[in-house]
Design an enzyme around this catalytic site. Structure first.
Site, PDB file in Angstrom:
ATOM      1  N   LYS A  53      68.256  92.488  19.138  1.00 14.83           N
ATOM      2  CA  LYS A  53      68.873  93.672  19.752  1.00 14.83           C
ATOM      3  C   LYS A  53      70.379  93.670  19.511  1.00 14.83           C
ATOM      4  O   LYS A  53      70.970  94.701  19.197  1.00 14.83           O
ATOM      5  CB  LYS A  53      68.569  93.685  21.268  1.00 14.83           C
ATOM      6  CG  LYS A  53      67.112  93.998  21.580  1.00 14.83           C
ATOM      7  CD  LYS A  53      66.765  93.739  23.050  1.00 14.83           C
ATOM      8  CE  LYS A  53      65.276  93.973  23.290  1.00 14.83           C
ATOM      9  NZ  LYS A  53      64.843  93.645  24.657  1.00 14.83           N
ATOM     10  N   GLN A  97      67.353  91.164  29.937  1.00 13.13           N
ATOM     11  CA  GLN A  97      66.171  90.728  29.193  1.00 13.13           C
ATOM     12  C   GLN A  97      65.135  90.127  30.149  1.00 13.13           C
ATOM     13  O   GLN A  97      65.449  89.237  30.939  1.00 13.13           O
ATOM     14  CB  GLN A  97      66.592  89.696  28.118  1.00 13.13           C
ATOM     15  CG  GLN A  97      65.466  89.220  27.232  1.00 13.13           C
ATOM     16  CD  GLN A  97      64.858  90.357  26.396  1.00 13.13           C
ATOM     17  OE1 GLN A  97      65.563  91.184  25.836  1.00 13.13           O
ATOM     18  NE2 GLN A  97      63.524  90.398  26.339  1.00 13.13           N
ATOM     19  N   ASP A 120      67.386 100.355  29.548  1.00 11.73           N
ATOM     20  CA  ASP A 120      65.940 100.213  29.349  1.00 11.73           C
ATOM     21  C   ASP A 120      65.145 101.373  29.948  1.00 11.73           C
ATOM     22  O   ASP A 120      63.942 101.481  29.715  1.00 11.73           O
ATOM     23  CB  ASP A 120      65.451  98.897  29.978  1.00 11.73           C
ATOM     24  CG  ASP A 120      65.393  97.776  28.955  1.00 11.73           C
ATOM     25  OD1 ASP A 120      65.079  98.067  27.785  1.00 11.73           O
ATOM     26  OD2 ASP A 120      65.653  96.627  29.327  1.00 11.73           O
TER      27      ASP A 120
END
Ligand code: NDP
Length: 294
Positions: A53, A97, A120
């Site tokens: 990412k 994460q 997200d």
């Protein structure tokens, strides 16, 4: 002839377009979007995802603010860090994460991210907006994996409206938001899960199947009707015997070799949904940046 949906290529196009847009935004504002990446501990798979990412974000011109914290970080400390990032001007998106260590409540952490910086798309406010049809998708922070699946489906150029779509899996991060997105496209949506009876029969009625289960090759050839479109979200690591040598392989939730014989279109694993998830994270970061100028 079955079409192989090339997630790598579609994601590359998305990233190219994002890069162009970020270059223009930089010229106009003197600023670039910033993504804070928070990892707690050293789970190997998480480190791989964070690395991928971070690399992709930098390539399109997003500034990455790295926060790699020790495993012992407690919930209060993590909440304080997120509060700081929520108020930090150069941070437009915050990515935590998952999974977090067991001593930290994931939902409390996800809820603490400011909804405007929710890279997200997992915050309850953004989840709610997704389910309200009147909101314009262009400005929404949408969970990355299902949004990536939708982009791939739309790219096929087939009419989605009125199609029978079956989403296998009802997680908050994939199955449920996928169902919402398909519903917005006017599909008739069924969500199947571990308690679904006759799941094979349910899948057989589908024009579109999205599999997000986490069970290697669960969706078999006889579960899929001819010319269905199959999107395989699953990422499962299995051991295979190759000429007497045991090797690790990534496979999806769909029995690819068998199902691809009859499907109209199918995503491979790897190289399907995975790259789209990362590209959509970058998309969300840019949306958050642009929204902050409104
Ligand atoms: P979860 O474990 O959170 O959810 C799995 C879902 O599958 C649950 O709803 C569960 O049902 C359902 N399920 C489990 N077993 C069965 C079964 N035998 N029959 C029918 N349904 C079943 O997983 P995620 O949604 O987080 O992830 C799913 C898969 O997608 C995983 O392989 C994951 O690695 C992968 N993934 C891939 C991403 C990518 O970028 N490509 C991103 C995110 C995930 P119930 O609710 O009843 O327990």
């Amino acid at each position: 002839m079955t079409k192989l949906i090339n997630g790598k290529e579609i994601a590359q196009n998305l990233r190219n377009n994002l890069k162009k847009e970020i270059d223009i935004l930089k010229k106009n504002t003197g600023k670039v979007p910033g993504l804070a990446v928070v990892q707690v501990g050293n789970v190997a798979a998480s480190s791989v995802y964070v690395k991928a990412k971070t690399k992709s974000a930098k390539e399109v011109g997003i500034e990455v603010i790295d926060n790699h914290l020790p495993e012992e970080t407690n919930q209060k400390e993590l909440l304080n860090i997120i509060e700081t990032l929520n108020n930090q001007a150069n941070v437009d998106g915050i990515l935590v994460q998952l999974p977090l260590p067991k001593h930290i409540n994931e939902q409390i952490i996800l809820d603490s991210i400011h909804p405007d910086k929710d890279a997200d798309g997992f915050h309850p406010l953004n989840v709610g907006k997704l389910s309200i049809a009147s909101h314009n998708d262009e400005n929404l922070l949408i969970p990355c994996t299902p949004y990536g699946c939708l982009i791939m489906l739309k790219g096929l150029g087939v009419e989605l409206s009125g199609k029978n779509a079956v989403v296998v899996g009802r997680s908050n991060i994939v199955g449920k938001p996928m169902a919402q997105l398909l519903l917005k496209e006017s599909c008739t949506v069924t969500i199947a899960h571990s308690r679904t009876k006759n799941i094979e029969e349910v899948c057989k009625k589908a024009d579109i199947i999205v599999a997000a289960v986490g069970r290697p090759r669960m969706i078999k050839e006889n579960w899929v009707k001819k010319d269905a479109i199959v999107i395989d979200v699953g990422i499962n690591r299995i051991e295979v015997d190759i000429d007497g040598e045991i090797k690790n392989r990534l496979v999806g939730d769909v029995d690819f070799n068998a199902v691809s014989k009859n499907a109209a279109a199918i995503t491979p694993v790897p190289g399907g949904v995975g790259p789209m998830t990362i590209a959509c994270l970058l998309r969300n970061t840019m949306i958050a940046f642009k929204n902050s100028y409104k």
